[in-house]
Scaffold this motif. Structure first.
Motif, mmCIF file in Angstrom:
data_model
loop_
_atom_site.group_PDB
_atom_site.id
_atom_site.type_symbol
_atom_site.label_atom_id
_atom_site.label_comp_id
_atom_site.label_asym_id
_atom_site.label_seq_id
_atom_site.Cartn_x
_atom_site.Cartn_y
_atom_site.Cartn_z
ATOM 1 N N ILE A 58 41.136 -17.644 -16.356
ATOM 2 C CA ILE A 58 41.447 -19.064 -16.587
ATOM 3 C C ILE A 58 40.128 -19.817 -16.522
ATOM 4 O O ILE A 58 39.434 -19.781 -15.496
ATOM 5 C CB ILE A 58 42.444 -19.611 -15.553
ATOM 6 N N ALA A 59 39.799 -20.474 -17.621
ATOM 7 C CA ALA A 59 38.475 -21.076 -17.765
ATOM 8 C C ALA A 59 38.537 -22.586 -17.576
ATOM 9 O O ALA A 59 39.478 -23.250 -18.012
ATOM 10 C CB ALA A 59 37.902 -20.762 -19.146
ATOM 11 N N SER A 60 37.515 -23.108 -16.912
ATOM 12 C CA SER A 60 37.366 -24.562 -16.822
ATOM 13 C C SER A 60 36.837 -25.085 -18.148
ATOM 14 O O SER A 60 36.403 -24.328 -19.029
ATOM 15 C CB SER A 60 36.422 -24.930 -15.686
ATOM 16 N N GLU A 61 36.851 -26.397 -18.273
ATOM 17 C CA GLU A 61 36.446 -26.997 -19.551
ATOM 18 C C GLU A 61 34.992 -26.747 -19.880
ATOM 19 O O GLU A 61 34.577 -26.840 -21.042
ATOM 20 C CB GLU A 61 36.752 -28.496 -19.527
ATOM 21 N N ALA A 62 34.185 -26.359 -18.869
ATOM 22 C CA ALA A 62 32.749 -26.198 -19.101
ATOM 23 C C ALA A 62 32.440 -25.021 -20.023
ATOM 24 O O ALA A 62 31.488 -25.069 -20.806
ATOM 25 C CB ALA A 62 32.020 -26.025 -17.764
ATOM 26 N N TRP A 63 33.225 -23.943 -19.954
ATOM 27 C CA TRP A 63 32.899 -22.769 -20.766
ATOM 28 C C TRP A 63 34.062 -22.256 -21.613
ATOM 29 O O TRP A 63 33.974 -21.207 -22.261
ATOM 30 C CB TRP A 63 32.425 -21.625 -19.861
ATOM 31 N N THR A 64 35.133 -23.041 -21.660
ATOM 32 C CA THR A 64 36.325 -22.601 -22.383
ATOM 33 C C THR A 64 36.023 -22.208 -23.833
ATOM 34 O O THR A 64 36.446 -21.160 -24.315
ATOM 35 C CB THR A 64 37.382 -23.713 -22.362
ATOM 36 N N GLU A 65 35.274 -23.061 -24.535
ATOM 37 C CA GLU A 65 35.045 -22.834 -25.967
ATOM 38 C C GLU A 65 33.600 -22.455 -26.268
ATOM 39 O O GLU A 65 33.144 -22.618 -27.401
ATOM 40 C CB GLU A 65 35.420 -24.084 -26.746
ATOM 41 N N SER A 66 32.918 -21.945 -25.286
ATOM 42 C CA SER A 66 31.522 -21.610 -25.496
ATOM 43 C C SER A 66 31.393 -20.438 -26.478
ATOM 44 O O SER A 66 31.950 -19.353 -26.270
ATOM 45 C CB SER A 66 30.878 -21.242 -24.154
ATOM 46 N N ALA A 67 30.600 -20.663 -27.541
ATOM 47 C CA ALA A 67 30.419 -19.635 -28.567
ATOM 48 C C ALA A 67 29.615 -18.457 -28.058
ATOM 49 O O ALA A 67 29.770 -17.330 -28.549
ATOM 50 C CB ALA A 67 29.748 -20.253 -29.801
ATOM 51 N N VAL A 68 28.771 -18.671 -27.050
ATOM 52 C CA VAL A 68 27.920 -17.578 -26.578
ATOM 53 C C VAL A 68 28.741 -16.504 -25.860
ATOM 54 O O VAL A 68 28.260 -15.384 -25.654
ATOM 55 C CB VAL A 68 26.820 -18.116 -25.632
ATOM 56 N N LEU A 69 29.975 -16.858 -25.475
ATOM 57 C CA LEU A 69 30.832 -15.879 -24.814
ATOM 58 C C LEU A 69 31.844 -15.257 -25.764
ATOM 59 O O LEU A 69 32.530 -14.302 -25.393
ATOM 60 C CB LEU A 69 31.574 -16.545 -23.644
ATOM 61 N N GLN A 70 31.956 -15.795 -26.966
ATOM 62 C CA GLN A 70 32.925 -15.288 -27.939
ATOM 63 C C GLN A 70 32.260 -14.244 -28.841
ATOM 64 O O GLN A 70 32.132 -14.408 -30.050
ATOM 65 C CB GLN A 70 33.502 -16.443 -28.759
ATOM 66 N N THR A 71 31.842 -13.172 -28.220
ATOM 67 C CA THR A 71 31.125 -12.119 -28.935
ATOM 68 C C THR A 71 31.886 -10.802 -28.790
ATOM 69 O O THR A 71 32.683 -10.633 -27.866
ATOM 70 C CB THR A 71 29.713 -11.955 -28.360
ATOM 71 N N PRO A 72 31.651 -9.845 -29.689
ATOM 72 C CA PRO A 72 32.309 -8.539 -29.571
ATOM 73 C C PRO A 72 32.014 -7.831 -28.259
ATOM 74 O O PRO A 72 32.792 -6.986 -27.816
ATOM 75 C CB PRO A 72 31.740 -7.759 -30.769
ATOM 76 N N GLN A 73 30.929 -8.203 -27.617
ATOM 77 C CA GLN A 73 30.581 -7.567 -26.349
ATOM 78 C C GLN A 73 31.502 -8.031 -25.225
ATOM 79 O O GLN A 73 31.907 -7.237 -24.362
ATOM 80 C CB GLN A 73 29.128 -7.883 -25.994
ATOM 81 N N TYR A 74 31.854 -9.336 -25.239
ATOM 82 C CA TYR A 74 32.605 -9.902 -24.127
ATOM 83 C C TYR A 74 34.110 -10.029 -24.396
ATOM 84 O O TYR A 74 34.909 -10.041 -23.454
ATOM 85 C CB TYR A 74 32.059 -11.281 -23.776
ATOM 86 N N MET A 75 34.503 -10.155 -25.651
ATOM 87 C CA MET A 75 35.903 -10.458 -25.940
ATOM 88 C C MET A 75 36.888 -9.366 -25.527
ATOM 89 O O MET A 75 38.052 -9.681 -25.249
ATOM 90 C CB MET A 75 36.072 -10.784 -27.426
ATOM 91 N N PRO A 76 36.501 -8.069 -25.486
ATOM 92 C CA PRO A 76 37.463 -7.106 -24.933
ATOM 93 C C PRO A 76 37.880 -7.430 -23.498
ATOM 94 O O PRO A 76 38.936 -6.992 -23.038
ATOM 95 C CB PRO A 76 36.701 -5.773 -25.005
ATOM 96 N N TYR A 77 37.072 -8.199 -22.800
ATOM 97 C CA TYR A 77 37.363 -8.576 -21.418
ATOM 98 C C TYR A 77 37.893 -10.004 -21.323
ATOM 99 O O TYR A 77 38.750 -10.288 -20.484
ATOM 100 C CB TYR A 77 36.099 -8.443 -20.567
ATOM 101 N N LEU A 78 37.375 -10.891 -22.182
ATOM 102 C CA LEU A 78 37.757 -12.300 -22.126
ATOM 103 C C LEU A 78 38.882 -12.646 -23.094
ATOM 104 O O LEU A 78 39.344 -13.791 -23.107
ATOM 105 C CB LEU A 78 36.543 -13.194 -22.414
#
Length: 888
Positions: A299-319
């Protein structure tokens, strides 16, 4: 003016001195001299009134040379949105007519020190010298500042701006601490505070039944205040518990991050709530990927909810499947066209970063390129690249959230200025109903007019704490099969006057990153079902408990009850202990097998008595009936019939009248029966004495009237005992719950144990007298004498009732009534069979013995003993016949 900052920030002192210069004329001119300047990344546009702005364009800068390692495109886009809003306002003839807005925007580089320098520069202005006529006053350098986006920076900046009464409208600072008007009187924001965000997250936890979650927060005011408020709200609401609370390191502390991820792995909490900035969230996710921690619902706070740097193939299997709280989406027509107008600064004059943005977007470098750039295959920027062909978040206007908050913040300040300038003298909000003017504008005057409605119908109003009407969107990170990511809105949280804080979710649209494609279970202990209650585990959070079944007689009809409730008096818990049911009732019923048997035996005894009575009446003139005192025999049969019938009063549900009548009927019936036997025995004894010389005088006391009187007198004594009992302490129906907790045993409480004992004792006394007298005369002639039969009958009678007392006392519930009925029936049958069985045998089966000759004893005599015996019997019978005491 000076201000002391936290985090060992160097004290920055900005001095503005008024210097007087002597001219050739006597008039004295005053001027304010700027004592120093900060060199910051700046974007500026002149105007009649200047609005300031603080944005995060670059991050990971190293002070003091301000060298950059990355660019934050969304921050740059937010700054451009402010420029667009001011340009749009200037083109609107209905808003601030004849007034041109300008702006000065600074880059805070995600550093407190740099952001604070920018705020001081905006507050003091950058002109080297300000010359005024007679005082050191004039229009302020800025009438309001949009920003800073971070809570820590806003806290430090607002401490200073509050002293200067300069309005600060943040578009992204959410710390609930900033709602304190005593500390931050000039702070406003177009984003809801963390207090509302925390409550929104708690509503999501409640909606999905997640009572066990972990909390990770950033090590700054934003995260620490959120953690405190989260713990406080959870404690007050009782909707869940935190399995762990960890503060994420500010820098990339590998050991600390490894420890935190280990805590996440070993915890049973499947939900993780994170308040962190995107740039530092990357460090956490790197460790999560390294340890391959899956199966978590983020559950993400508004600070990083839509951050593009986290929407990568490396992280999305977890996020993937993350639920996030984010700023409400808005629309800004014309913004994309404005963003396309940007061009790089070919002169490299340290402007706001257009050239750096250009290099970042097209992955090129302006000449002169850094050493080794060209050799490594890098391209040179020409400035003619087509920005419209770039597909990145800079030109994406389909999901305007922080940008829309910037847009509203600018318009809030613009509408406030417009309202002030339209004020009519005598109707103003200030002292003496005065109005503000552009020439003597004070920054604090802006506070009175900040509420407005956007051109698209969104109402923007601030409460007494400077907070905007709260509303958040709930978004879900959808990980598509092709590896791409889609952020979709799945609900919203808002506060309304009627319903308060309301969560609306479209669960059908939510993507769950689990094999089951369903929400996970995240509880420390499963809910206690109805019928059990919670018992807290020692030294563990209150969400960790054991479910203990309710004890008998207590129930809970809802889940997670803290204690069980006792059932009402006539109710008992069902086997599941989830509701109360009527207790089973128990009494000696006519429908029970035992009750049926006893009833049948009682009626059989009554019927036999009636048959015997009929036989005796029919054969009343025969010698055997006449010789056995027929009147007392008839009375004895009637009393035995009453004894059999009175047992029926002990069967069935006890009522007041049956309780009062059963013992009275029992006592009187048996006294009547035993009195008849006693009188019979006494008559036999009297006749025996009268057969001896000189014994005839004793018979005058045992005539027919005396016999009847004696029976009546003895029975009257028992009637008096019963009357005294009923009047003083009458037996009453009683619901006994001592024998069985789940049953109500209906019984008759005797009322007075003494009276009951006297009643039984009186019967016993008469029976004992009858037995004693009969025993004394047991050897009288057999052909006439009943003494042996009476002795045997009384022996049975006494044995039954002696055994009755301990059996009655030790028998619980309806068994006590059954024991008493059995005693009544056994003693009655004993008397009936022993006294009337031989006579009926002679009457029915041996009629030759039912003659006067046989009864008188004039039969065959075979021995000398026999001759003597029959001689006595003849004399005895003759006397009996003579006095007509046996032969009635």
């Amino acid at each position: 003016m000076c201000s002391s900052l936290r985090n060992n920030l160097v004290v920055v002192v900005l001095l503005c001195s008024c210097v007087s210069s002597t001219l050739s004329t006597p008039q004295v001119s005053l001027s304010c001299q700027l004592q120093g300047q900060f060199h910051l990344n700046e974007m500026h546009k002149t105007g009649d009134v200047i609005l300031g702005g603080l944005f995060q364009v670059h991050f990971f800068s190293s002070v003091p040379d301000l060298s950059f390692t990355s660019m934050y495109v969304l921050g740059f886009k937010s700054a451009q949105t402010m420029a667009f809003a001011i340009d749009e306002i200037n083109r609107n003839s209905n808003l601030l007519p004849n007034v041109t807005l300008g702006y000065t925007l600074y880059d805070n580089c995600l550093e407190l020190g740099i952001g604070f320098r920018g705020a001081l520069s905006l507050a003091s202005g950058q002109e080297d010298q300000i010359v005024v006529d007679d005082t050191c006053v004039g229009n302020p350098p800025v009438v309001g500042i949009v920003g800073d986006p971070t809570s820590t920076n806003s806290i430090a900046i607002s401490n200073v701006l509050g002293f200067l009464y300069i309005s600060q409208v943040s578009y992204f600072a959410t710390c609930s601490c900033l709602s304190d008007r005593q500390k931050y009187p000039s702070f406003f924001r177009t984003i809801p505070s963390d207090s509302f965000q925390v409550r929104a997250m708690i509503q999501i936890l409640k909606h999905f039944g997640w009572t066990w979650a972990g909390l990770l927060v950033t090590d700054d005011d934003y995260g620490l205040h959120a953690a405190r408020f989260f713990q406080s709200e959870l404690s007050v609401s009782g909707e869940g518990c935190l399995a762990y609370t960890e503060v994420l390191p500010w820098d990339k502390d590998t050991e600390e991050l490894r420890r935190i991820v280990d805590v996440m792995k070993t915890s049973t909490a499947r939900v993780v709530i994170v308040f962190e900035h995107p740039s530092r969230m990357i460090h956490l996710m790197d460790e999560v990927v390294r340890q391959n921690v899956t199966g978590l619902q983020w559950i993400a706070s508004e600070a990083w909810t839509e951050s593009a740097v986290l929407q990568t193939p490396q992280y999305m299997p977890y996020l993937g499947g993350t639920l996030g709280i984010t700023i409400r989406q808005g629309e800004i027509p014309g913004l994309r066209e404005f963003l396309l107008q940007i061009r790089p600064d070919l002169h490299h004059n340290t402007s706001y970063g257009n050239s750096l943005f250009w290099e970042f977007t097209f992955q090129c470098r302006f000449a002169p390129a850094p050493a080794g750039w060209l050799e490594g295959g890098g391209a040179l920027c020409t400035g003619q690249e087509d920005l419209g062909n770039v597909d990145n978040e800079y030109l994406d206007i389909s999901n305007l959230r922080p940008e829309y908050n910037v847009y509203k913040a600018v318009y809030a300040l613009a509408y406030s200025l417009d309202d002030m300038l339209r004020c009519k003298p005598g109707r103003g909000p200030f002292s003496g109903n005065s109005c503000a003017s552009l020439q003597s504008l004070e920054p604090w005057q802006v506070w009175y007019h900040l509420n407005f409605t956007t051109p698209f119908g969104d109402q923007v109003s601030f409460d007494e704490n400077g907070d905007v009407i709260p509303i958040y969107d709930v978004i879900n990170a959808l990980w598509l099969p092709d590896g791409s990511t889609k952020i979709q809105k799945v609900g919203e949280v808002k506060r309304t006057a009627l319903k308060g804080e309301e969560l609306i979710l479209d669960e059908g649209k939510i993507f769950w990153n689990f094999e089951s494609k369903k929400p996970p279970r995240s509880v420390c202990s499963e809910s206690c079902p109805p019928g059990t209650h919670m018992v807290r585990r020692k030294r563990e959070p209150e969400c960790c408990f054991d479910c203990i079944p309710c004890s008998e007689g207590k129930i809970t009809n809802k889940s997670n009850s803290l204690e069980c409730t006792s059932c009402p008096e006539d109710f008992w818990s069902n086997p599941q202990r989830d509701h109360c049911v009527l207790k089973k009732t128990e009494f000696l019923s006519y429908h029970d097998p035992l009750g049926i048997c006893l009833t049948a035996i009682s009626l059989l005894g009554t019927f036999i008595c009636a048959v015997v009575l009929g036989i005796f009446i029919y054969h009343r003139t025969t010698p055997i009936v006449r010789a056995n005192n027929s009147e007392l025999s008839f009375q004895l049969l009637l009393s035995l019939k009453l004894c059999f019938l009175c047992s029926l009063l002990f069967i069935g549900r006890p009522r007041m009248w049956t309780c009062q009548l059963r013992h009275a009927a029992f006592g009187i019936s048996f006294v009547l029966c035993v009195s008849c036997i006693l009188v019979k025995t006494m008559v036999v004894l009297a006749v025996f004495k009268a057969s001896k010389p000189g014994g005839g005088a004793s018979l005058k006391w045992f005539g027919a009237m005396q016999q009847r009187g004696t029976v009546l007198f003895l029975t009257a004594i028992q009637a008096a005992i019963c009357t005294t009992w009923l009047v003083s302490s009458s037996p009453t129906p009683h619901k006994n719950t001592q024998y069985h907790n789940d049953k109500i045993v209906y019984e008759c409480a005797v009322g007075s144990t003494v009276c009951f004992a006297v009643l039984l004792g009186y019967i016993g006394m008469l029976a004992f007298l009858s037995f004693l007298i009969a025993f004394l005369v047991r050897n009288l002639p057999d052909s006439f004498n009943e003494a042996k039969l009476i002795t045997f009958s009384m022996l049975i009678f006494c044995a039954v009732w002696v055994a009755f007392v301990p059996a009655y006392i030790s028998s619980p519930g309806n068994l006590a009534d059954a024991v008493e009925v059995f005693a009544i029936l056994a003693s009655s049958f004993g008397l009936l069979i022993t006294l009337f069985g031989p006579k009926c045998y002679i009457i029915l089966l041996r009629p030759e013995m039912n003659t006067k000759k046989a009864v008188m004893g004039r039969g065959i005599k075979t021995t000398q003993a026999g001759l003597k015996y029959w001689s006595q019997l003849s004399n005895f019978s003759a006397v009996c016949f003579h006095f007509k005491m046996c032969y009635n």
